[in-house]
Design an enzyme around this catalytic site. Sequence first.
Site, short mmCIF file in Angstrom:
data_model
loop_
_atom_site.label_atom_id
_atom_site.label_comp_id
_atom_site.label_asym_id
_atom_site.label_seq_id
_atom_site.Cartn_x
_atom_site.Cartn_y
_atom_site.Cartn_z
N ARG A 126 0.75 -1.44 -0.13
CA ARG A 126 -0.24 -0.22 -0.22
C ARG A 126 0.58 1.27 0.16
NH1 ARG A 126 -3.21 -4.04 2.36
NH2 ARG A 126 -1.88 -3.84 5.00
N GLU B 29 6.43 -12.89 13.29
CA GLU B 29 5.64 -13.53 14.46
C GLU B 29 6.62 -15.23 14.63
OE1 GLU B 29 1.78 -14.49 17.15
OE2 GLU B 29 1.91 -13.45 14.74
#
Length: 242
Positions: free
Chosen positions: A127, A164
């Site tokens: 984006r 993560e």
Amino acid sequence: MQSIVSSYHPCLAPPSPVLRQRLLCHRIPSIRLPSHRSTTSLGLFTCAAVSRESEMAAAAKEDGQDPRIPKIASSIRVIPDFPKPGIMFQDITTLLLDTEAFKDTIDIFVERYKGKGISVVAGVEARGFIFGPPIALAIGAKFVPMRKPKKLPGKVISEEYSLEYGTDKIEMHVGAVEPGERAIIIDDLIATGGTLAAAIRLLERVGVKIVECACVIELPELKGREKLGEAPLFILVTSDAA
């Protein structure tokens, strides 16, 4: 729940050929916004919603904030439990549908960076590719896409960052930037800050001066700005992560 961040105060000085001091930018207390848009419909604003938006803009102006920011904040849709349970997804596609809010977003960034000797606007996939090019064109800078692995066809330089579970990389073309150039890094949102931090390291490795990182949205609960080191961060709106 989102809040307006009144960090729109000019704190960029034209580059000094002698000192080239690091940009210093301060945060100012924010104003909380009520829930602003249905997560299931992109229907027209009601008269009440328009009135509430006008009231928020007036309040922002009185507090020394940019009156355009409430409109930007209210145009961002928040979708719960996407892409997985517990995530409050910040959907900027609704901002893109609102031509006034989209233009205001670009204009605020352009006003901040024009005339500051910035020659590189680096956009983070994906984006950052939406907001970066119009900013680059308006301030007379080149746009440099920073992409995920195996997306760029030429010779690349890469930087790894932690996820993560596992790691990922961000890449740019060799020769896209030159040592000594001044750059801003653009993305739509900063969450944990891993991608932006990798973009900073990648550009600094080739001798580029990072003037600032800029995002439309920050999720402050995730403390992403702490990973950016000394690089300043400019944002328009804060929102809850969950």
